[in-house]
Design an enzyme around this catalytic site. Structure first.
Site, PDB file in Angstrom:
ATOM      1  N   ARG A   1      20.794  46.470  -9.367  1.00  0.00           N
ATOM      2  CA  ARG A   1      20.870  45.580  -8.190  1.00  0.00           C
ATOM      3  C   ARG A   1      22.318  45.132  -7.954  1.00  0.00           C
ATOM      4  O   ARG A   1      22.597  43.975  -7.652  1.00  0.00           O
ATOM      5  CB  ARG A   1      19.974  44.343  -8.365  1.00  0.00           C
ATOM      6  CG  ARG A   1      18.520  44.626  -8.534  1.00  0.00           C
ATOM      7  CD  ARG A   1      17.893  45.308  -7.313  1.00  0.00           C
ATOM      8  NE  ARG A   1      16.568  45.765  -7.673  1.00  0.00           N
ATOM      9  CZ  ARG A   1      16.323  46.941  -8.267  1.00  0.00           C
ATOM     10  NH1 ARG A   1      17.316  47.794  -8.493  1.00  0.00           N
ATOM     11  NH2 ARG A   1      15.122  47.286  -8.591  1.00  0.00           N
TER      12      ARG A   1
ATOM     13  N   SER B   1      11.827  39.763  -4.488  1.00  0.00           N
ATOM     14  CA  SER B   1      12.168  39.137  -5.771  1.00  0.00           C
ATOM     15  C   SER B   1      13.319  38.164  -5.568  1.00  0.00           C
ATOM     16  O   SER B   1      14.362  38.550  -5.050  1.00  0.00           O
ATOM     17  CB  SER B   1      12.625  40.195  -6.779  1.00  0.00           C
ATOM     18  OG  SER B   1      11.627  41.170  -6.914  1.00  0.00           O
TER      19      SER B   1
ATOM     20  N   GLU C   1      18.725  37.039  -6.739  1.00  0.00           N
ATOM     21  CA  GLU C   1      19.004  38.374  -6.198  1.00  0.00           C
ATOM     22  C   GLU C   1      19.515  38.275  -4.752  1.00  0.00           C
ATOM     23  O   GLU C   1      20.489  38.945  -4.409  1.00  0.00           O
ATOM     24  CB  GLU C   1      17.724  39.224  -6.272  1.00  0.00           C
ATOM     25  CG  GLU C   1      17.959  40.679  -5.956  1.00  0.00           C
ATOM     26  CD  GLU C   1      16.678  41.492  -5.954  1.00  0.00           C
ATOM     27  OE1 GLU C   1      16.106  41.705  -7.024  1.00  0.00           O
ATOM     28  OE2 GLU C   1      16.262  41.917  -4.863  1.00  0.00           O
TER      29      GLU C   1
HETATM   30  C1  LIG Z   1       8.845  41.666   0.639  1.00  0.00           C
HETATM   31  C2  LIG Z   1      10.186  42.156   0.122  1.00  0.00           C
HETATM   32  C3  LIG Z   1      10.216  43.119  -0.878  1.00  0.00           C
HETATM   33  C4  LIG Z   1      11.438  43.599  -1.365  1.00  0.00           C
HETATM   34  N1  LIG Z   1      11.428  44.557  -2.340  1.00  0.00           N
HETATM   35  C5  LIG Z   1      12.594  45.045  -2.815  1.00  0.00           C
HETATM   36  C6  LIG Z   1      12.587  46.067  -3.821  1.00  0.00           C
HETATM   37  O1  LIG Z   1      11.545  46.527  -4.274  1.00  0.00           O
HETATM   38  N2  LIG Z   1      13.783  46.519  -4.276  1.00  0.00           N
HETATM   39  C7  LIG Z   1      14.969  46.042  -3.794  1.00  0.00           C
HETATM   40  O2  LIG Z   1      16.005  46.517  -4.246  1.00  0.00           O
HETATM   41  N3  LIG Z   1      15.000  45.095  -2.824  1.00  0.00           N
HETATM   42  C8  LIG Z   1      13.849  44.584  -2.336  1.00  0.00           C
HETATM   43  N4  LIG Z   1      13.864  43.603  -1.375  1.00  0.00           N
HETATM   44  C9  LIG Z   1      15.142  43.080  -0.912  1.00  0.00           C
HETATM   45  C10 LIG Z   1      15.676  43.732   0.393  1.00  0.00           C
HETATM   46  O3  LIG Z   1      14.643  44.331   1.100  1.00  0.00           O
HETATM   47  C11 LIG Z   1      16.752  44.772   0.115  1.00  0.00           C
HETATM   48  O4  LIG Z   1      17.803  44.213  -0.623  1.00  0.00           O
HETATM   49  C12 LIG Z   1      17.326  45.360   1.426  1.00  0.00           C
HETATM   50  O5  LIG Z   1      18.205  46.419   1.134  1.00  0.00           O
HETATM   51  C13 LIG Z   1      18.060  44.332   2.264  1.00  0.00           C
HETATM   52  O6  LIG Z   1      18.316  44.901   3.516  1.00  0.00           O
HETATM   53  P1  LIG Z   1      18.669  44.034   4.781  1.00  0.00           P
HETATM   54  O7  LIG Z   1      19.058  44.966   5.861  1.00  0.00           O
HETATM   55  O8  LIG Z   1      17.565  43.100   5.088  1.00  0.00           O
HETATM   56  O9  LIG Z   1      19.944  43.244   4.246  1.00  0.00           O
HETATM   57  P2  LIG Z   1      20.392  41.753   4.574  1.00  0.00           P
HETATM   58  O10 LIG Z   1      19.438  40.794   3.932  1.00  0.00           O
HETATM   59  O11 LIG Z   1      20.648  41.602   6.021  1.00  0.00           O
HETATM   60  O12 LIG Z   1      21.775  41.680   3.795  1.00  0.00           O
HETATM   61  C14 LIG Z   1      21.817  41.743   2.390  1.00  0.00           C
HETATM   62  C15 LIG Z   1      23.279  41.868   1.961  1.00  0.00           C
HETATM   63  O13 LIG Z   1      23.794  43.105   2.436  1.00  0.00           O
HETATM   64  C16 LIG Z   1      24.921  42.875   3.278  1.00  0.00           C
HETATM   65  N5  LIG Z   1      24.829  43.890   4.363  1.00  0.00           N
HETATM   66  C17 LIG Z   1      23.762  44.146   5.150  1.00  0.00           C
HETATM   67  N6  LIG Z   1      24.021  45.182   5.973  1.00  0.00           N
HETATM   68  C18 LIG Z   1      25.299  45.566   5.708  1.00  0.00           C
HETATM   69  C19 LIG Z   1      26.158  46.575   6.246  1.00  0.00           C
HETATM   70  N7  LIG Z   1      25.771  47.418   7.210  1.00  0.00           N
HETATM   71  N8  LIG Z   1      27.418  46.671   5.717  1.00  0.00           N
HETATM   72  C20 LIG Z   1      27.848  45.834   4.728  1.00  0.00           C
HETATM   73  N9  LIG Z   1      27.073  44.876   4.203  1.00  0.00           N
HETATM   74  C21 LIG Z   1      25.815  44.749   4.684  1.00  0.00           C
HETATM   75  C22 LIG Z   1      24.798  41.457   3.764  1.00  0.00           C
HETATM   76  O14 LIG Z   1      26.062  40.901   4.080  1.00  0.00           O
HETATM   77  C23 LIG Z   1      24.190  40.787   2.546  1.00  0.00           C
HETATM   78  O15 LIG Z   1      25.197  40.524   1.607  1.00  0.00           O
HETATM   79  C24 LIG Z   1      12.656  43.103  -0.858  1.00  0.00           C
HETATM   80  C25 LIG Z   1      12.619  42.114   0.167  1.00  0.00           C
HETATM   81  C26 LIG Z   1      11.398  41.652   0.651  1.00  0.00           C
HETATM   82  C27 LIG Z   1      11.377  40.644   1.750  1.00  0.00           C
END
Ligand SMILES: Cc1cc2nc3c(=O)[nH]c(=O)nc-3n(C[C@H](O)[C@H](O)[C@H](O)COP(=O)(O)OP(=O)(O)OC[C@H]3O[C@@H](n4cnc5c(N)ncnc54)[C@H](O)[C@@H]3O)c2cc1C
Length: 340
Positions: free
Chosen positions: A166, A240, A336
């Site tokens: 992570r 998480s 996380e």
């Molecule tokens: C129900 C649920 C289940 C989940 N299960 C998992 C799992 O099994 N495994 C796991 O690893 N994660 C899990 N996650 C966490 C999440 O889905 C992941 O971390 C996902 O990759 C986040 O994507 P996002 O586009 O929503 O990022 P955001 O929440 O919008 O951003 C997260 C971070 O990434 C940065 N960021 C976003 N886009 C960019 C970009 N284009 N360039 C540079 N930086 C960027 C942001 O600045 C921030 O620091 C879960 C979340 C939920 C709600």
């Protein structure tokens, strides 16, 4: 397409906790040229920046006094394949789960263990998303990113990203400095199932599938996740909330003397990953409610918005969880999601 800049923008629709917050500006980016355009605007000069994808891995604890850069860059294209891998370039704004499904339909399997992870493809490298025995790093070729200081597009290889559990360089040296524009995946041409993870193995057994195809694993993962995790469309959450802590063998043995049913997984270097959800449950916190925030009943690793919670309420609950787990087990839990 000209840059879309929204003033005093609500961030409620852009975070899966469903927390109400505002940004001074929200810039919606659909092409790299708009990032250069944004930097040239005097109205935003000197303001802090936050890069946003689907908002599924962050917690807003108040308004953001700056510019939120919401990355909406679309696209999916197959590049020249390598000897062993298909290479697929995916726009940062593409929904991750939809991409997994689409590639499966294109007969380009390899991401099925990562099905139903919310968020956008551009965020997948940030924390090296992982689930059910697979991490993005194992299916990653390279990415293209906009460097906010050098104001140019930079290509980054697997080694450049320094992926860990992570974790990646984007959470450390390059935090906030690179806007990921697209991710190029490397999917194995000789596909093999990754079915050893206990939950997946049980699910396949229950379905009487001895030789799973990629679609079987996809269906199994989707079914497991639907049972265990709250749907953010119904209950606000960010998956998480804590990373599974990693401890040395001595610490594990000390803990096992007091807590024989402690759940742990061996890692390289004689270290062990503890199940954070187990620790939170054993600290008596599973299902608790504090104000409008809570610990999810079915999975103690997930903090939830029970309706109208503020980011600060959720953060206060996270601190209580950290304190109680530290007091009982002497183990510190690291959040996380990104706390903004
Ligand atoms: C129900 C649920 C289940 C989940 N299960 C998992 C799992 O099994 N495994 C796991 O690893 N994660 C899990 N996650 C966490 C999440 O889905 C992941 O971390 C996902 O990759 C986040 O994507 P996002 O586009 O929503 O990022 P955001 O929440 O919008 O951003 C997260 C971070 O990434 C940065 N960021 C976003 N886009 C960019 C970009 N284009 N360039 C540079 N930086 C960027 C942001 O600045 C921030 O620091 C879960 C979340 C939920 C709600």
């Amino acid at each position: 397409m000209p840059l879309q800049l929204i003033e005093n923008a609500s961030l409620g629709p852009f975070n899966t906790f469903g927390v109400d917050a505002h940004a001074v500006f929200l810039a919606r980016i659909t092409a790299v040229e708009q990032l250069a355009e944004l930097e040239a605007l005097s109205a935003v000069s000197g303001l802090p920046r936050l890069i946003l994808g689907g908002g599924s891995n962050l917690l807003f604890t108040g308004d953001f006094e700056g510019v939120v850069i919401k990355v909406d860059i679309p696209g999916l294209s197959e590049l020249e394949p390598g000897a062993d891998h298909w290479h697929i370039e995916v726009g940062a704004g593409e929904d991750w789960h939809a991409t997994v499904e689409r590639l499966l339909a294109m007969d380009r399997p390899g991401l099925e263990n990562l099905a139903l992870i919310p968020g956008q493809s551009g965020a997948a490298p940030i924390q090296n998303i992982g689930a059910y025995g697979l991490e993005l790093a194992e299916r990653f070729h390279s990415l293209r990113a906009w460097d906010v200081e050098q104001r140019r597009v930079i290509e980054m290889s697997l080694a450049d990203c320094n992926f860990g559990y992570r974790d990646s360089v984007f959470k450390h040296q390059l935090a906030g400095r690179r806007v990921i524009l697209s991710v190029t995946l490397a999917l194995p041409r000789q596909w093999q199932p990754v079915a050893g993870y206990a939950d997946v193995a049980h699910e396949l057994k229950a379905r009487a599938i001895a030789k799973p195809g990629a679609r079987d694993i996809f269906d199994a993962v989707v079914a497991i996740r639907r049972r265990k995790l709250p749907d953010p469309a119904l209950i606000g959450n960010a998956g998480s909330f804590f990373k599974n802590p990693i401890v040395a063998r001595d610490k594990l043995q000390e803990l096992l003397q007091h807590f024989p049913s402690l759940v742990s997984y061996p890692m390289s270097g004689g270290r062990f990953k503890l199940a954070a959800g187990w620790l939170i449950d054993a600290a008596g916190l599973k299902g608790v409610t504090r104000g409008r925030a809570g610990v999810y009943e079915k999975q103690a690793l997930v903090l939830v918005n029970r309706g109208g919670a503020t980011g600060r309420e959720i953060l206060a609950l996270a601190h209580e969880v950290q304190e109680k787990v530290a007091a009982k087990f002497g183990v510190s839990l690291e959040p996380e999601p990104v706390i903004v």
